[in-house]
Structures are given as C-alpha cells and as structure tokens.
Design an enzyme around this catalytic site. Structure first.
Site, PDB file in Angstrom:
ATOM      1  N   SER A 142       0.846  -1.203   0.000  1.00 32.03           N
ATOM      2  CA  SER A 142       0.000   0.000   0.000  1.00 32.03           C
ATOM      3  C   SER A 142       0.876   1.245   0.000  1.00 32.03           C
ATOM      4  CB  SER A 142      -0.863   0.011   1.266  1.00 32.03           C
ATOM      5  OG  SER A 142      -1.504   1.258   1.424  1.00 32.03           O
ATOM      6  N   TYR A 155      -1.805  -0.531  10.274  1.00 29.28           N
ATOM      7  CA  TYR A 155      -1.876  -0.846   8.837  1.00 29.28           C
ATOM      8  C   TYR A 155      -0.563  -0.448   8.158  1.00 29.28           C
ATOM      9  CZ  TYR A 155      -3.794  -0.975   4.052  1.00 29.28           C
ATOM     10  OH  TYR A 155      -4.026  -1.249   2.719  1.00 29.28           O
TER      11      TYR A 155
HETATM   12  N1  LIG Z   1      -8.617  -0.585  -1.924  1.00 31.35           N
HETATM   13  C1  LIG Z   1      -7.627   0.243  -1.660  1.00 31.35           C
HETATM   14  O1  LIG Z   1      -7.762   1.479  -1.746  1.00 31.35           O
HETATM   15  C2  LIG Z   1      -6.278  -0.302  -1.260  1.00 31.35           C
HETATM   16  C3  LIG Z   1      -5.220   0.605  -1.153  1.00 31.35           C
HETATM   17  C4  LIG Z   1      -3.975   0.130  -0.766  1.00 31.35           C
HETATM   18  C5  LIG Z   1      -3.792  -1.222  -0.532  1.00 31.35           C
HETATM   19  N2  LIG Z   1      -4.845  -2.086  -0.639  1.00 31.35           N
HETATM   20  C6  LIG Z   1      -4.591  -3.501  -0.361  1.00 31.35           C
HETATM   21  O2  LIG Z   1      -5.079  -4.287  -1.417  1.00 31.35           O
HETATM   22  C7  LIG Z   1      -5.504  -5.567  -0.927  1.00 31.35           C
HETATM   23  C8  LIG Z   1      -6.923  -5.844  -1.389  1.00 31.35           C
HETATM   24  O3  LIG Z   1      -7.745  -4.808  -0.899  1.00 31.35           O
HETATM   25  P1  LIG Z   1      -9.240  -4.598  -1.391  1.00 31.35           P
HETATM   26  O4  LIG Z   1      -9.508  -3.152  -1.298  1.00 31.35           O
HETATM   27  O5  LIG Z   1      -9.471  -5.319  -2.672  1.00 31.35           O
HETATM   28  O6  LIG Z   1     -10.010  -5.351  -0.189  1.00 31.35           O
HETATM   29  P2  LIG Z   1     -11.533  -5.895  -0.111  1.00 31.35           P
HETATM   30  O7  LIG Z   1     -12.373  -5.237  -1.124  1.00 31.35           O
HETATM   31  O8  LIG Z   1     -11.915  -5.797   1.324  1.00 31.35           O
HETATM   32  O9  LIG Z   1     -11.357  -7.435  -0.486  1.00 31.35           O
HETATM   33  C9  LIG Z   1     -10.577  -8.242   0.352  1.00 31.35           C
HETATM   34  C10 LIG Z   1     -10.641  -9.694  -0.089  1.00 31.35           C
HETATM   35  O10 LIG Z   1      -9.840 -10.452   0.820  1.00 31.35           O
HETATM   36  C11 LIG Z   1     -10.643 -11.450   1.461  1.00 31.35           C
HETATM   37  N3  LIG Z   1     -10.104 -11.606   2.827  1.00 31.35           N
HETATM   38  C12 LIG Z   1     -10.110 -10.708   3.851  1.00 31.35           C
HETATM   39  N4  LIG Z   1      -9.532 -11.249   4.938  1.00 31.35           N
HETATM   40  C13 LIG Z   1      -9.149 -12.501   4.581  1.00 31.35           C
HETATM   41  C14 LIG Z   1      -8.509 -13.580   5.265  1.00 31.35           C
HETATM   42  N5  LIG Z   1      -8.150 -13.469   6.556  1.00 31.35           N
HETATM   43  N6  LIG Z   1      -8.246 -14.719   4.586  1.00 31.35           N
HETATM   44  C15 LIG Z   1      -8.613 -14.851   3.289  1.00 31.35           C
HETATM   45  N7  LIG Z   1      -9.231 -13.889   2.598  1.00 31.35           N
HETATM   46  C16 LIG Z   1      -9.501 -12.733   3.239  1.00 31.35           C
HETATM   47  C17 LIG Z   1     -12.079 -10.934   1.370  1.00 31.35           C
HETATM   48  O11 LIG Z   1     -13.063 -11.955   1.385  1.00 31.35           O
HETATM   49  P3  LIG Z   1     -13.658 -12.535   2.772  1.00 31.35           P
HETATM   50  O12 LIG Z   1     -14.065 -11.348   3.584  1.00 31.35           O
HETATM   51  O13 LIG Z   1     -14.775 -13.427   2.374  1.00 31.35           O
HETATM   52  O14 LIG Z   1     -12.546 -13.301   3.404  1.00 31.35           O
HETATM   53  C18 LIG Z   1     -12.034 -10.286  -0.022  1.00 31.35           C
HETATM   54  O15 LIG Z   1     -12.175 -11.250  -1.030  1.00 31.35           O
HETATM   55  C19 LIG Z   1      -5.344  -5.508   0.594  1.00 31.35           C
HETATM   56  O16 LIG Z   1      -4.128  -6.107   0.964  1.00 31.35           O
HETATM   57  C20 LIG Z   1      -5.314  -4.014   0.885  1.00 31.35           C
HETATM   58  O17 LIG Z   1      -4.612  -3.697   2.059  1.00 31.35           O
HETATM   59  C21 LIG Z   1      -6.082  -1.655  -1.000  1.00 31.35           C
END
Ligand SMILES: NC(=O)c1ccc[n+]([C@@H]2O[C@H](COP(=O)([O-])OP(=O)(O)OC[C@H]3O[C@@H](n4cnc5c(N)ncnc54)[C@H](OP(=O)(O)O)[C@@H]3O)[C@@H](O)[C@H]2O)c1
Length: 252
Positions: A142, A155
């Site tokens: 991130s 985080y």
């Molecule tokens: N979106 C942003 O702006 C952003 C920015 C910087 C970094 N990131 C990083 O990008 C990655 C993805 O983020 P996102 O925004 O796509 O998140 P999201 O929309 O919340 O999706 C997260 C996914 O991970 C799964 N998950 C969560 N906890 C889990 C666990 N303990 N074991 C297995 N699966 C798990 C969730 O499904 P379930 O809940 O069913 O498990 C879901 O499929 C993360 O690492 C986040 O920190 C995102």
C-alpha cells in the site's frame, strides 16, 4: 510472454476488490487460478460463475491466518497441481482508528492478516514454487507502507513490513528461481474503501493530492500484479511498484 499461459496461480482474497480483478485478469491471460476467501457463499458463487464460462478456476474457503486453512491449500495444490508458479498475497484488512484507541487484539489482527499470513503462506508454498522453475510471489502492499496517508499506524506498520519481507525473501530465494515483489496501490474503488471514499471530506483531499485526479479501479491494480507475475518481468525482484496516480511524487 505477455500472458500467463501454463501458469498455476494462487490468489488470496479473490472474491472482492483487487483480488477479484486479479483472478479475472489472470484467467484472461490464460493462467489456472486457485483463489481463496473466508465467505463460503461468495467463494462458491464466484467459482460457479467462472466455471460456467469454462474458465480453469477453483475457489477454496480459507482464512489466510489459520494454520489448518493454509495446510488445506497446500493439500489441494499437492493433489491437483503438484506445483505452483505464482502466489499473490492480496488478502488484507484495516481497522481505522488512532493509535491510542486501538486495543492489542485489534492491532495484532491487522498485523496477522497483512504481514504474518503472507510470510507463512510464502513459506508453506515455497516447496511448490521452487520446483516450478520460474516462480513469482507478488505481495499487495500500500502507499501507506512508505508515507503516512491517514490509514492508521498498525496498517502502515504491516504494509512497510511486507515491503521488507518482499526484499529479504527476494534475496533468499533468488537461487531457487523465485522472484518476490510488492505492488502498492493508492486509493482504489473496492468494498474495503467504499464507505470511506463516499465521504466528501475524505475524497476531496485525496483527489487534490492525486495528479490523475481520480482514485484507481481494481483492474488497474490487477494489471500491475499480472505484470510482476509473468515471465516478462523476469529481471525484476525485490521491488515495489507504486501505482498511485502520481500521488507520491506530488509535493504541493
Ligand atoms: N482498496 C484500496 O484502496 C487499497 C489501497 C492500498 C492497498 N490495498 C490492499 O489491497 C488488498 C486488497 O484490498 P481490497 O480493497 O481489494 O479489499 P476488499 O475489497 O476488502 O477485499 C478483500 C478480499 O480479501 C478477502 N479476505 C479478507 N480477509 C481474509 C482472510 N483473513 N483470509 C482470506 N481472505 C480474506 C475478502 O473476502 P472474505 O471477507 O470473504 O474473506 C475479499 O475477497 C489488501 O491487501 C489491501 O490492504 C487496498
């Protein structure tokens, strides 16, 4: 080599957001994909959706933090693939609070999902990756890993730790043919950020600071993940690709 033909890829957190976009991108690039998430119904629905299109995807209900679930993943790989070429440690969480407001259980959970689980999964999949020839681990970090972006200290700690994890493993496992890289998204439209980005007082400073004047789409992050996973990036290891619309180079 601008494809993932013949590659067997594991993507954690594959039902929503960036992980889901990565599953679709990888399948489009002709990889076989094993994806995980905790919600049983969502895993099943997405898997059936993909299978109905004749795509080689398997969904497994697996919490990346639980040892028995990590072993379940390994058993499936051993039985069905015998090897794996790509691991995308994408699953991640945040609990938005000030440092003083956190309790220990909460910040340990953030570290467990974002930092410890990628290390443990990389270690558990290491035997499958090293036997595959050209392997690649992509850790989704991130912007919060390198500067304070108001997303909370645990985080930020977890994601900056993930960057150094990527660098150190890249050196350790280079001789085994395993590249290890990270990619760092800035704000991206996903279920994780939906409520946050819907607030005018949150989105305004983000857009002001971002030269491209918009947040990212999950597909734009998936494209970077796919590049780092494929053999076209074969001389890149231990790096962090920042995909932030220019935010981090914008001083004023
Ligand atoms: N979106 C942003 O702006 C952003 C920015 C910087 C970094 N990131 C990083 O990008 C990655 C993805 O983020 P996102 O925004 O796509 O998140 P999201 O929309 O919340 O999706 C997260 C996914 O991970 C799964 N998950 C969560 N906890 C889990 C666990 N303990 N074991 C297995 N699966 C798990 C969730 O499904 P379930 O809940 O069913 O498990 C879901 O499929 C993360 O690492 C986040 O920190 C995102």
């Amino acid at each position: 080599m601008w494809n993932l033909k013949g590659k067997k890829a594991v993507i954690t957190g594959g039902t929503k957001g960036i992980g889901r976009a990565a599953v679709l991108e990888f399948l489009n690039l002709e990889a076989e994909v094993l994806f995980t998430a905790r919600n049983k119904d969502e895993v099943k629905i997405f898997e059936e959706e993909l299978k109905a299109q004749g795509l080689p995807a398997k969904g497994i209900v697996s919490d990346c933090c639980l040892k028995e679930d990590q072993l379940k993943l390994c058993s499936w790989i051993k039985k069905n693939w015998g090897e794996a070429h790509i691991l995308v440690n994408n699953a991640g969480i945040n609990i938005r609070k000030t440092a003083a407001d956190y309790n220990e259980e909460e910040y340990r959970k953030v570290l467990e999902v974002n930092l410890i689980a990628p290390f443990e999964l990389s270690r558990k999949l290491y035997p499958f990756l090293k036997n595959s020839g050209n392997a690649s681990i992509v850790n989704v970090a991130s912007s919060a890993a390198i500067q304070d972006v108001g997303t909370g200290t645990p985080y930020a700690m977890s994601k900056s730790g993930l960057l150094q994890q990527s660098r150190s493993l890249a050196v350790e496992w280079a001789q085994e043919g395993i590249r290890v890289n990270a990619m760092s998204p800035w704000f991206t439209e996903t279920p994780l950020t939906k409520t946050y980005l819907a607030q005018q007082e949150k989105i305004e400073p983000i857009l002001r600071r971002t030269p491209l004047k918009r947040v990212a789409k999950a597909e734009e992050m998936a494209a970077v993940i796919a590049f780092l996973a494929m053999d076209k990036s074969s001389y890149i290891t231990g790096q962090n690709i920042v995909a932030d619309g220019g935010m981090s180079i914008n001083a004023i």
